[in-house]
Design an enzyme around this catalytic site. Structure first.
Site, PDB file in Angstrom:
ATOM      1  N   MET A   1       0.786  -1.280   0.007  1.00  0.00           N
ATOM      2  CA  MET A   1      -0.089   0.086   0.000  1.00  0.00           C
ATOM      3  C   MET A   1       1.009   1.200   0.116  1.00  0.00           C
ATOM      4  O   MET A   1       1.794   1.480   0.966  1.00  0.00           O
ATOM      5  CB  MET A   1      -0.954   0.028   1.193  1.00  0.00           C
ATOM      6  CG  MET A   1      -1.764  -1.032   1.590  1.00  0.00           C
ATOM      7  SD  MET A   1      -2.968  -1.215   2.747  1.00  0.00           S
ATOM      8  CE  MET A   1      -1.749  -1.375   3.873  1.00  0.00           C
ATOM      9  N   CYS A   2       0.655   1.957  -0.928  1.00  0.00           N
ATOM     10  CA  CYS A   2       1.595   3.150  -1.300  1.00  0.00           C
ATOM     11  C   CYS A   2       2.735   2.932  -1.992  1.00  0.00           C
ATOM     12  O   CYS A   2       3.200   2.036  -1.843  1.00  0.00           O
ATOM     13  CB  CYS A   2       1.829   4.001   0.137  1.00  0.00           C
ATOM     14  SG  CYS A   2       0.349   4.325   1.357  1.00  0.00           S
TER      15      CYS A   2
END
Length: 329
Positions: A1-2
């Site tokens: 995530m990210c």
């Protein structure tokens, strides 16, 4: 995530892009925070300071700094890392709550080198706090970058800070840990290996695509083209919306993205659920000690017509400074 990436442009400009990927809304607003604000560590107050630099930050639930840059051209970015383990809080050592961790660097340092030196010399700990919306305890790592193009990735493993400090460390995603990400990248074509450039949304694939495409951006003819170039790469590593998957109930999607133009001191924010891009010119903000903090209400910006767009530097509303999540006293 990210995903986070740094572009040291051919004309000398330094821009940083990041995606915020998460499985729910983070209640993000922008904050303008002047010099002189007094803060403490959020874990007992043993470490206290007054902000040396003003900053513009993106908050989570208005209680945690997760992204932002200061007026000196230092920027920071909080991303998820499942392997993070911060150790037992030793009250005899300096510590920072996870909520104020990034803000401490934006408040106190102008360069990545200064920040890394302080980490090494202080032995600072990070103390995790539960997500105020769910009680979930995040596991995160931190990237720092500055106007010179310097970069660092800070990961806490087994209670110890592992710091990767070099202008070469321009990309960061998520699991596995940074040393293993670098090893995996070397297996890809263009980085020493024979594997084709991967296309899925897993962290190692996004790492490879970000590293590949940011290294192939053309020289921009303007600041606008430079920002557009970074956005083009960060969008390539974004995660699309998806219907719920029973096997992956916390699967992430990209909810917003930013570009920090460290050379021109401009902070650009784009939500994936609203049509307009907004930006803040730090040089136009009043960061003088004693001036008011400001809040830009992005959560209330839901109109398709007449909503926030373009340069929103003058749209911050005066308010008390952001109050950071802290351990109960």
């Amino acid at each position: 995530m990210c995903t986070r990436l740094v572009w040291n442009g051919p004309a000398g400009a330094v821009l940083v892009g990041r995606n915020m990927d998460y499985h729910r809304d983070t209640g993000t607003n922008l904050w303008s925070l002047p010099r002189g604000i007094k803060r403490d560590d959020g874990v007992g107050g043993e470490l206290a300071w007054s902000a040396k630099y003003g900053s513009v930050v993106a908050g989570a639930y208005d209680m945690m700094t997760v992204d932002g840059m200061n007026e000196a051209g230092l920027a920071g970015h909080i991303l998820w890392l499942s392997e993070s383990s911060y150790g037992t809080h030793d009250k005899n050592k300096p510590a920072l709550s996870m909520a104020v961790w990034l803000q401490y660097f934006l408040d106190n340092f102008s360069t990545v080198g200064e920040a890394v030196t302080w980490i090494d010399e202080s032995g600072v700990q990070v103390v995790p706090l539960g997500d105020p919306a769910t009680g979930e305890v995040p596991a995160v790592h931190l990237a720092l970058d500055d106007v010179s193009g310097d970069s660092a990735v800070i990961e806490y493993i087994d209670g110890k800070a592992n710091v990767w400090h070099s202008r070469d460390y321009i990309v960061m995603t998520n699991s596995p840990t940074y040393d293993k990400q670098i090893e995996m990248l070397q297996q890809v074509q263009g980085f020493g290996g024979d594997k084709p450039l991967p296309g899925t949304t897993v962290a190692s694939d996004r790492f490879a695509r970000a590293a590949y495409y940011v290294g192939r951006l053309p020289e921009p003819k303007s600041q606008i083209e430079a920002i557009a170039g970074v956005l083009s790469v960060i969008r390539n590593t974004a995660q699309p919306f998806r219907i719920p998957d029973p096997d992956k109930p916390n699967a992430s999607q990209t909810i917003w993205q930013t570009v920090s133009d460290l050379t021109n001191k401009r902070y650009i924010f784009e939500s994936t659920t609203r049509p307009n891009i907004v930006w803040v010119d730090l040089k136009q903000l009043n960061f003088q000690e004693g001036s008011s903090a400001g809040k830009l209400d992005l959560m209330g910006d839901t109109a398709l017509e007449g909503g926030l767009a373009g340069n929103v530097t003058a749209s911050f509303q005066q308010t008390a400074p952001m109050t950071f999540l802290a351990l109960p006293t």
